[in-house]
Scaffold this active site. Structure first.
Site, PDB file in Angstrom:
ATOM      1  N   GLU A 148      -3.410   7.663   7.082  1.00 47.66           N
ATOM      2  CA  GLU A 148      -2.051   7.581   7.621  1.00 47.66           C
ATOM      3  C   GLU A 148      -1.011   8.054   6.600  1.00 47.66           C
ATOM      4  O   GLU A 148      -0.066   7.348   6.256  1.00 47.66           O
ATOM      5  CB  GLU A 148      -1.736   6.161   8.088  1.00 47.66           C
ATOM      6  CG  GLU A 148      -2.563   5.708   9.266  1.00 47.66           C
ATOM      7  CD  GLU A 148      -2.152   4.342   9.798  1.00 47.66           C
ATOM      8  OE1 GLU A 148      -2.429   4.058  10.973  1.00 47.66           O
ATOM      9  OE2 GLU A 148      -1.559   3.557   9.021  1.00 47.66           O
ATOM     10  N   TRP A 195       2.263  -6.196  13.078  1.00 48.44           N
ATOM     11  CA  TRP A 195       3.431  -5.661  12.388  1.00 48.44           C
ATOM     12  C   TRP A 195       4.695  -5.589  13.246  1.00 48.44           C
ATOM     13  O   TRP A 195       5.712  -5.080  12.789  1.00 48.44           O
ATOM     14  CB  TRP A 195       3.108  -4.275  11.823  1.00 48.44           C
ATOM     15  CG  TRP A 195       2.260  -3.415  12.693  1.00 48.44           C
ATOM     16  CD1 TRP A 195       0.904  -3.256  12.607  1.00 48.44           C
ATOM     17  CD2 TRP A 195       2.681  -2.584  13.781  1.00 48.44           C
ATOM     18  NE1 TRP A 195       0.444  -2.383  13.569  1.00 48.44           N
ATOM     19  CE2 TRP A 195       1.523  -1.952  14.301  1.00 48.44           C
ATOM     20  CE3 TRP A 195       3.918  -2.298  14.365  1.00 48.44           C
ATOM     21  CZ2 TRP A 195       1.571  -1.061  15.367  1.00 48.44           C
ATOM     22  CZ3 TRP A 195       3.962  -1.417  15.432  1.00 48.44           C
ATOM     23  CH2 TRP A 195       2.792  -0.812  15.913  1.00 48.44           C
ATOM     24  N   GLU A 244      -7.975   5.000  15.212  1.00 44.20           N
ATOM     25  CA  GLU A 244      -7.552   3.603  15.244  1.00 44.20           C
ATOM     26  C   GLU A 244      -6.816   3.290  16.535  1.00 44.20           C
ATOM     27  O   GLU A 244      -6.046   4.116  17.041  1.00 44.20           O
ATOM     28  CB  GLU A 244      -6.604   3.272  14.079  1.00 44.20           C
ATOM     29  CG  GLU A 244      -7.225   3.211  12.713  1.00 44.20           C
ATOM     30  CD  GLU A 244      -6.206   2.752  11.668  1.00 44.20           C
ATOM     31  OE1 GLU A 244      -5.252   2.035  12.046  1.00 44.20           O
ATOM     32  OE2 GLU A 244      -6.361   3.125  10.502  1.00 44.20           O
ATOM     33  N   ARG A 271       0.854  -1.188   0.000  1.00 45.11           N
ATOM     34  CA  ARG A 271       0.000   0.000   0.000  1.00 45.11           C
ATOM     35  C   ARG A 271       0.890   1.239   0.000  1.00 45.11           C
ATOM     36  O   ARG A 271       2.089   1.162   0.218  1.00 45.11           O
ATOM     37  CB  ARG A 271      -0.932   0.021   1.216  1.00 45.11           C
ATOM     38  CG  ARG A 271      -0.195   0.020   2.555  1.00 45.11           C
ATOM     39  CD  ARG A 271      -1.153   0.095   3.717  1.00 45.11           C
ATOM     40  NE  ARG A 271      -0.438   0.096   4.994  1.00 45.11           N
ATOM     41  CZ  ARG A 271      -1.017   0.300   6.176  1.00 45.11           C
ATOM     42  NH1 ARG A 271      -2.320   0.511   6.253  1.00 45.11           N
ATOM     43  NH2 ARG A 271      -0.311   0.282   7.281  1.00 45.11           N
TER      44      ARG A 271
END
Length: 701
Positions: A171, A338, A330, A132
């Site tokens: 983000e 991660w 979030e 992404r």
């Protein structure tokens, strides 16, 4: 565009504050929910999702964040039907939506047709599709496609009553903070023209007389591309590239926001920051001026610092929001995916963490994500509805939290603000960026660690500080801490002088006031720009490390220990008093050298801490330092077992006290109001309560 001087007075423009509202939703509600990705699931799952959302008290979701390929499956061909059906189901259930611009990651057809939108690393290698954020923010081609999608979405959904705001991008800079392509090169050249005006000013700012780096024209300005292993990039140029990169992404956000705003003027817009103690990719305080309301993503730090780091980060978000309510976009219900080791949350932490963000000013509590994915890179990232389904402790905790938030809303918490502390701990994104350079006195010293250590040490003394960006109003506090604020320009130097001379109480540390905004050293000795305020002069840094035979620590006369960095203080003003000295072997030249001092400057006082003491050393040193400041006797709130946070209404008619256990053992507390929420806390009949580890007690006063 000239760079501001980062003072409170420089904030001449901020977007008017606008909070998401729904015409059919009662005033004073706390928003509760998370990212919803129905396009990952067959439609037969959607009704179950919404029924379980209702049971949990969910009232808002973020939609379509990574849905570009679903919304525009082929260039210029849009499919909104599936999203329309989702919105219709949500609306009938009384659940609202923040609609994303869906531009966070491009579809494969776009990057296949236009590989020139892909960002390049410092060696020129392409970031290919497969994850992404593989797009470059300075690409005019990518911007054109993204803004076309924004227009299409805004036109289609401009009348939808379920939507209460725009979630723009996602983000920014998480993976594409730096791009070294030719698009970025040209944009950086233009940025330097706007900032400096002339190439001579660039040469002066970057000190290009060193190493024959003189520039004759803006066309000679390159991004800080690969220069070989072990070499050193020009620090002024590198600092400016970090500023430029933050601005480039911000300009992309503004372009999206403005398209959406033109078509949907009544819907507020935000984007999710990534504020944490170590989260310094972008200048989020600068970005805070561009959103209608601040929102943040925060993921817990594993281990004993979990609660304190969360509280520190949430306080910094409150500072970026200038004490306006903000949105927690979030967080995780448990483990993330991660880290090398993805630790679970302990019992109680799901509720405790959310209430901590709430305590520090959040009026919306959301998670990534609603339903845990069964495929893809985030399939092991926990969610509100985990793989184990509704018959799970996580979902039961999610339901418990929903009830707690509803109860607190009924009692009027929403719209109150974090009460102003007596103490401001200052944080500066640009000082962090400057200390990241590879040619500094010690690679073990960074700006970001020192504010966190001070916040925790103050909490050990029962004081919950406000974390305030350097642009913010830190000079309006009774006590201010400048912890390793490496960059102090002329304007902020004057603020320090004016603040202390007018009666302020200042703590300043090593590595503060070393350089100006160009990373040019203030001459004459350290701490260069504020030597007269703190009343000491240091001639050298004293780095410490593990190499054989090297100094690895310094003992102090008060029993604490310094590591990593100390100052060689060689002179102390007549107005200053030495509080603590070093104890070291004579050969080092450090035995008896001042380590902590206090100086009278005008009507105020300044304590200087000339070494890195860490949280423990600061905590042990604070009582004596505060006494030297004239802050003793009844100034402490407690002994540090509890983190005390208060939210108040503007007229102080409503006051809510949050008490969080910071220890791994039960803590007894005197109840000071009407108990509203008790999570892992037991109320007694004698006005006492016991707060268990990971517990929280919320009182209305």
């Amino acid at each position: 565009m000239k760079h501001d001087k980062r003072t409170g007075a420089s904030e001449t423009r901020r977007e008017p504050y606008r909070w998401p509202q729904a015409a059919d939703w009662p005033a004073g509600r706390i928003w509760y929910g998370g990212d919803y990705n129905p396009d990952q699931w067959p439609e037969c799952v959607w009704d179950e999702d919404i029924e379980l959302m209702k049971r949990a008290g969910v009232n808002v979701v973020s939609l379509a964040i990574f849905s570009w390929s679903k919304l525009e499956p082929r260039e210029g061909v849009y499919d909104f039907a599936w999203l329309d059906r989702v919105l219709s189901k949500l609306g009938r259930a009384g659940i609202h939506a923040l609609m994303a611009s869906a531009t966070a990651s491009p579809p494969m057809w776009l990057t296949q047709s236009h590989p020139e939108v892909l960002w390049r690393d410092e060696r020129g290698d392409v970031a290919w599709p497969g994850a992404r954020q593989h797009w470059r923010p300075t690409s005019p081609i990518y911007r054109g496609y993204a803004l076309r999608l924004c227009r299409a979405m805004a036109e289609h959904y401009k009348e939808d009553p379920v939507i209460v705001g725009w979630h723009v991008g996602n983000e920014y800079g998480c993976h594409n903070r730096f791009d070294y392509s030719d698009d970025a090169m040209r944009a950086f050249q233009d940025w330097c023209r706007r900032r400096y005006g002339t190439i001579e000013a660039v040469n002066e700012a970057w000190g290009t007389a060193f190493w024959a780096q003189h520039l004759d024209d803006f066309s000679q300005i390159l991004p800080p591309r690969y220069i070989g292993e072990g070499n050193f990039m020009n620090p002024g140029k590198l600092l400016d590239y970090k500023r430029f990169s933050s601005d480039a992404l911000k300009d992309f956000y503004r372009a999206e926001r403005d398209v959406l705003r033109k078509i949907c003027p009544n819907l507020p817009a935000t984007t999710n920051f990534m504020v944490s103690a170590a989260g310094t990719n972008l200048d989020y305080d600068d970005w805070g001026r561009e959103v209608d309301f601040v929102s943040n993503d925060h993921y817990f730090a594993p281990g004993e610092a979990h609660l304190d780091e969360l509280a520190y980060s949430a306080s910094l978000v409150d500072g970026i929001a200038r004490k306006k309510p903000w949105w927690l976009m979030e967080q995780s219900t448990g483990a993330v995916n991660w880290r090398p080791i993805n630790y679970r949350k302990e019992p109680g932490q799901l509720v405790r963490d959310s209430l901590a963000h709430l305590a520090f000013g959040a009026d919306a509590i959301c998670y990534f994500q609603w339903r845990q994915s069964r495929a893809g890179a985030e399939k092991f990232h926990t969610a509100m509805l985990p793989h184990s389904g509704a018959d799970s402790q996580i979902y039961r905790d999610v339901c418990e939290l929903g009830k707690d938030l509803g109860l607190l809303a009924d009692h009027g918490l929403s719209g109150t603000r974090l009460a102003k502390s007596r103490v401001a701990v200052v944080f500066d994104y640009e000082s962090e960026w400057a200390t990241e350079h590879t040619a500094t006195p010690s690679q073990s010293v960074r700006h970001w660690t020192e504010p966190l250590d001070w916040f925790r040490a103050l909490a050990d003394q029962g004081l919950t500080a406000d974390v305030v960006p350097v642009r913010g109003p830190w000079d309006s506090y009774e006590v201010a801490v400048l912890p390793a604020v490496y960059l102090l320009d002329g304007a902020n130097t004057r603020r320090v002088h004016d603040y202390v001379s007018a009666g302020g109480r200042l703590f300043a540390t090593y590595c503060t006031g070393i350089a100006d905004e160009r990373d040019h050293i203030w001459l004459g000795g350290y701490p260069g720009s504020i030597r007269d305020v703190v009343g000491v002069r240091s001639e050298e840094f004293v780095p410490m490390g593990p190499d054989e035979g090297a100094l690895d620590h310094l003992d102090l006369s008060n029993g604490t220990v310094a590591r990593d960095m100390a100052d060689m203080i060689t002179s102390v003003a007549p107005s200053a008093k030495v509080l603590v000295t070093y104890r070291a072997e004579k050969r080092t030249g450090l035995d008896g050298v001042p380590a902590i001092t206090v100086n009278t400057f005008g009507r105020g006082r300044a304590v200087y801490v000339g070494c890195k003491l860490g949280r423990e050393g600061l905590s042990r040193s604070l009582p004596a330092m505060m006494q030297a400041m004239g802050l003793e006797n009844g100034q402490q709130v407690g002994d540090g077992d509890l983190l005390r946070v208060e939210r108040v209404s503007e007229d102080h008619g409503r006051r809510f006290l949050f008490l969080f256990n910071r220890r791994a053992r039960p803590v007894h507390v005197q109840v000071e109001g009407c108990p509203l929420v008790a999570s892992l806390a037991r109320l007694g009949g004698d006005g006492q309560a016991v707060v268990e580890p990971n517990g929280v007690l919320v009182l209305r006063r």
